[in-house]
Design an enzyme around this catalytic site. Structure first.
Site, PDB file in Angstrom:
ATOM      1  N   GLU A 146      27.193  -9.780  -7.818  1.00 56.26           N
ATOM      2  CA  GLU A 146      26.554  -8.482  -7.668  1.00 56.26           C
ATOM      3  C   GLU A 146      25.248  -8.584  -6.879  1.00 56.26           C
ATOM      4  O   GLU A 146      24.975  -7.766  -6.021  1.00 56.26           O
ATOM      5  CB  GLU A 146      26.301  -7.890  -9.066  1.00 56.26           C
ATOM      6  CG  GLU A 146      25.857  -6.452  -9.081  1.00 56.26           C
ATOM      7  CD  GLU A 146      26.928  -5.495  -8.554  1.00 56.26           C
ATOM      8  OE1 GLU A 146      28.076  -5.932  -8.361  1.00 56.26           O
ATOM      9  OE2 GLU A 146      26.592  -4.326  -8.297  1.00 56.26           O
ATOM     10  N   ASP A 147      24.449  -9.594  -7.181  1.00 57.87           N
ATOM     11  CA  ASP A 147      23.074  -9.624  -6.670  1.00 57.87           C
ATOM     12  C   ASP A 147      22.843 -10.570  -5.499  1.00 57.87           C
ATOM     13  O   ASP A 147      21.801 -10.523  -4.864  1.00 57.87           O
ATOM     14  CB  ASP A 147      22.109 -10.063  -7.789  1.00 57.87           C
ATOM     15  CG  ASP A 147      22.005  -9.017  -8.873  1.00 57.87           C
ATOM     16  OD1 ASP A 147      22.568  -7.928  -8.690  1.00 57.87           O
ATOM     17  OD2 ASP A 147      21.369  -9.290  -9.903  1.00 57.87           O
ATOM     18  N   HIS A 201      17.772 -15.029 -17.321  1.00 60.86           N
ATOM     19  CA  HIS A 201      18.605 -13.947 -17.856  1.00 60.86           C
ATOM     20  C   HIS A 201      20.053 -14.406 -18.082  1.00 60.86           C
ATOM     21  O   HIS A 201      20.550 -14.332 -19.207  1.00 60.86           O
ATOM     22  CB  HIS A 201      18.533 -12.711 -16.956  1.00 60.86           C
ATOM     23  CG  HIS A 201      19.599 -11.704 -17.210  1.00 60.86           C
ATOM     24  ND1 HIS A 201      19.717 -11.025 -18.409  1.00 60.86           N
ATOM     25  CD2 HIS A 201      20.639 -11.288 -16.437  1.00 60.86           C
ATOM     26  CE1 HIS A 201      20.776 -10.220 -18.354  1.00 60.86           C
ATOM     27  NE2 HIS A 201      21.353 -10.374 -17.167  1.00 60.86           N
ATOM     28  N   HIS A 208      27.196 -14.439 -14.005  1.00 60.12           N
ATOM     29  CA  HIS A 208      27.636 -13.052 -14.034  1.00 60.12           C
ATOM     30  C   HIS A 208      26.930 -12.129 -13.041  1.00 60.12           C
ATOM     31  O   HIS A 208      27.475 -11.107 -12.658  1.00 60.12           O
ATOM     32  CB  HIS A 208      27.580 -12.475 -15.453  1.00 60.12           C
ATOM     33  CG  HIS A 208      26.226 -11.987 -15.876  1.00 60.12           C
ATOM     34  ND1 HIS A 208      25.344 -12.770 -16.559  1.00 60.12           N
ATOM     35  CD2 HIS A 208      25.611 -10.797 -15.706  1.00 60.12           C
ATOM     36  CE1 HIS A 208      24.244 -12.095 -16.798  1.00 60.12           C
ATOM     37  NE2 HIS A 208      24.371 -10.878 -16.293  1.00 60.12           N
ATOM     38  N   ASP A 259      20.769   4.944 -49.621  1.00 55.18           N
ATOM     39  CA  ASP A 259      21.021   3.510 -49.464  1.00 55.18           C
ATOM     40  C   ASP A 259      19.947   2.866 -48.629  1.00 55.18           C
ATOM     41  O   ASP A 259      19.994   2.912 -47.415  1.00 55.18           O
ATOM     42  CB  ASP A 259      22.345   3.285 -48.720  1.00 55.18           C
ATOM     43  CG  ASP A 259      23.490   3.913 -49.442  1.00 55.18           C
ATOM     44  OD1 ASP A 259      23.711   3.547 -50.597  1.00 55.18           O
ATOM     45  OD2 ASP A 259      24.165   4.760 -48.831  1.00 55.18           O
TER      46      ASP A 259
HETATM   47 MN    MN Z   1      22.949  -9.241 -16.084  1.00 54.80          MN
END
Ligand code: MN
Length: 734
Positions: free
Chosen positions: A80-81, A51, A76, A263
């Site tokens: 958090e994890d 990911h 990233h 369109d």
């Molecule tokens: Mn993520």
């Protein structure tokens, strides 16, 4: 693909646009993410690290971001994890990378619970305001894009919830940052889960149409290409069906069948120069019949998100309308990649993607007076980074407050009864002081009690919003009338004493009716109460009574003269109400004393300005600012060279000086009210105010103000510049 294969592809992609990237660090970030996530799997069973790798790939491929962003993308989800901390990342990579990762985690923690449109706008603003570095939001959008691409493995409930957020929050953010391509993909993916049936109908019908109109598309493509070749214009032409969500929206908003949607087809012509854009437009209008009212020149007038292009809708032989978009390569990249592409062109011409060149974007966020102050930056500033702070109520609603706001402002924004009964405030579950400055994303809770004593007078000073302050004043006005009258009376009396008049004298039977009439109060108690709750100052009221006070003082003098022999009369009577000393206006003229001085109307100097003097014919010395065009040495007539003399400000300045300010602002309701609020809060007297609005929505305001000197003037200018919508404040000269 295995994680290692994905990593190799990522490195290759980065190398293609930024050969000097910090590959050692990027590799280290990958290795670190692998070990941090080693026990985690995604819903589809693949290793979790695929990911962050995919997110980094999106940022590299679509936005050509720098090494730090790629490292942060790889890391990233670690804070958090996993057990990784900000300090770990800062130590192993860099404080900036750690801040980016932390920033993304913070956004991830924001919960979306509401569905009202106004709340959505506040949430979008909150996310932007929380992303102090624009790269945070870019990483977050890429993160969301990858999650949406792999949403099929989630539960239906989660699919709906994430798709809703994406449609309401992330797609509009991508749009605002000008990232058209990502915006479309986010919208299409969300639609798929929000309305699966509608989505299937449209995509199936579009597939059918695509096959049916294959020949039509090819013909148009050929015709345009050939004509451009004949005209000798180098161009890239491409045709496509419009993307499903844009068609979906039109069908539902206008309640139409797919066949009735105007369109469906769009062609894009990309050329080298702006000049060619208009040439191509001419050629297209010559080839096909333009549809009236459908031509849009976004080159002349770019959209606020910096989008530029020419749009026109035309009709071919077989009466099928299609849109043609014409733009240069640079405009194209800005249209697709938004803020990232813009940076590329601004910084390095051909976008070599050097490290550290995110300066421009950073400046945009940190220093809102960046050198590239073009219109769109202004709109970014106004829209996203205005002086606001966004916090949550315990129910998850977003409340929008002025920057620096406190729990007091929050409480009064909820309801004045909440403010008046507040006994404590909690932020993120912990009791805070009332002067705590609220931060973006804070959860704020007000604890109330029926037996609360009500606000304290200090709250007026602590509160940042005029709304809270006026509600607190209201309370004092209502609840504390007796106390207000006593305090107000004392203050008024003291002010009068300073002028040499007693309260008794001023309000005796003879004077009272005139005084009340002058002050516009029905009785003295009302006036004292108003002073007491802060609705008006005694200084101001005494000022209004200037004439009455003068008269009483003259009476005093008359009485004294009647009894005191003339020779014993003190030479200087203390003036009760200070009169403006006319004299030299606080100006020292070199080599001359007692000469007539006047201030030029063209540049209105105030103490602190560099000044020069000009000896006029018969009207004394006229004083100009040194930077006034009329005093420019290059423009001085040689015949009058001798008339220019040195002047300076006296050491002690006791007067006020009139000067002119010019304000340019986006016109809006209450603009003038806000300006007058600043003037009165800085105790600046205004002698005239002229405002007019221009047809394109701006307001030009000219102000004559009286100030004691440069410091006060600077404060006034700064405060006016901070008013929402104000673009600049200048002191005209010449
Ligand atoms: Mn993520």
């Amino acid at each position: 693909m295995t994680p290692n294969e994905m990593y190799d592809r990522l490195e290759q992609t980065i190398r293609s646009y930024n050969p000097s990237a910090n590959f050692a660090q990027i590799r280290a970030a990958f290795d670190y993410a692998c070990s941090a996530h080693k026990d985690q799997r995604r819903k589809d069973g693949s290793p979790y690290v695929t990911h962050p790798l995919a997110v980094a790939q999106i940022l590299a491929e679509e936005l050509h971001l720098d090494s730090e962003s790629i490292e942060a993308a790889l890391l990233h989800d670690t804070i958090e994890d996993t057990a990784v901390t900000h300090e770990d990342v800062a130590r192993l990579f860099s404080p900036t990378v750690a801040d980016l990762v932390e920033g993304v985690s913070k956004l991830t923690r924001v919960k979306f619970t509401t569905k009202e449109e106004e709340q959505m706008e506040n949430l979008r603003k909150m996310l932007l305001a929380m992303s102090k570095d624009i790269r945070v939001i870019l990483i977050k959008i890429a993160d969301r894009l990858h999650n949406m691409r792999t949403m099929e493995y989630q539960t239906p409930a989660k699919q709906k919830q994430k798709s809703f957020e994406t449609m309401e929050i992330y797609a509009p953010l991508a749009h605002r940052l000008g990232m058209q391509k990502m915006k479309w993909e986010l919208e299409d993916l969300s639609l798929k889960y929000l309305d699966p049936i509608g989505w299937r109908e449209i995509t199936e019908a579009l597939d059918e149409k695509a096959a049916e109109y294959d020949g039509f598309m090819a013909t148009i493509h050929r015709q345009i290409t050939e004509r451009l070749n004949e005209a000798g214009i180098k161009a890239r032409v491409s045709g496509r069906m419009k993307h499903p969500y844009s068609i979906y929206r039109k069908m539902y908003a206008q309640n139409k069948d797919l066949d009735d949607v105007f369109d469906l087809f769009a062609f894009r012509v990309i050329v080298d120069t702006v000049f060619d854009c208009y040439n191509v437009l001419g050629i297209v209008h010559d080839l096909y019949k333009p549809i009236l009212g459908r031509f849009k020149d976004y080159i002349g007038t770019p959209k606020p998100n910096m989008y530029q292009s020419l749009h026109t809708t035309v009709m071919g032989d077989n009466a099928i309308p299609f849109e043609v978009q014409i733009r240069t390569q640079e405009m194209h990249e800005i249209a697709e990649y938004g803020i990232a592409a813009h940076w590329k062109y601004k910084q390095n011409g051909q976008g070599s993607g050097d490290e550290g060149s995110y300066e421009w974007v950073r400046r945009l966020l940190e220093n809102q007076e960046g050198a590239d102050a073009e219109d769109f930056i202004h709109s970014l500033k106004v829209d996203m980074f205005a002086d606001e702070v966004f916090v949550f109520t315990p129910q998850g609603d977003v409340i929008n407050l002025p920057a620096g706001a406190t729990p007091i402002d929050f409480a009064y924004t909820i309801h004045s009864a909440v403010g008046n009964h507040m006994v404590a405030a909690k932020v993120n579950g912990r009791i805070v002081q009332y002067d705590y400055r609220l931060q973006n994303g804070d959860f704020v809770e007000v604890i109330t009690s029926q037996s609360a004593h009500g606000p304290s007078r200090d709250w007026i000073k602590i509160a940042r919003s005029s709304n809270a302050r006026s509600k607190i004043r209201q309370w004092f006005k209502r609840e504390k009338r007796d106390e207000n009258i006593v305090n107000g009376r004392a203050s008024f009396e003291a002010e009068l004493k300073r002028c040499g008049v007693s309260l008794k004298e001023l309000t005796n039977e003879e004077n009272l009716p005139a005084v009340l009439k002058r002050l516009a109060y029905n009785n003295l108690d009302d006036m004292y109460a108003a002073i007491g709750y802060g609705g008006v100052t005694s200084l101001k009221l005494v000022g209004r009574l200037r004439e009455e006070i003068q008269r009483i003082i003259q009476q005093h003098q008359a009485e004294r003269q009647a009894v005191v022999p003339v020779k014993d009369q003190p030479e200087i009577m203390r003036p009760a109400v200070p009169k403006r000393s006319k004299g030299e206006h606080g100006i020292v003229v070199e080599g001359l004393s007692n000469c007539l001085v006047k201030f030029s109307k063209c540049c209105t100097p105030v103490p602190g300005d560099d000044i020069v003097g000009f000896i006029t014919r018969g009207y004394g010395v006229s004083v100009h600012r040194s930077d006034c065009p009329n005093a420019d040495p290059a423009r001085r007539s040689p015949l009058e060279a001798g008339r220019w003399i040195k002047v300076s400000w006296a050491d002690k300045i006791t007067e006020t000086y009139r000067t002119t300010l010019q304000v340019v602002a986006k016109d809006r309701i209450n603009l003038i009210v806000d300006i007058s609020t600043v003037l009165s809060s800085t105790k600046t007297h205004v002698s005239s105010l002229n405002a007019r609005s221009t047809p394109d929505g701006f307001a030009l305001i000219s102000l004559d103000v009286d100030v004691a000197g440069g410091d006060q003037l600077q404060t006034v200018i700064r405060r006016i510049e901070q008013i929402s919508g104000v673009m600049h404040v200048t002191r005209p000269a010449g």
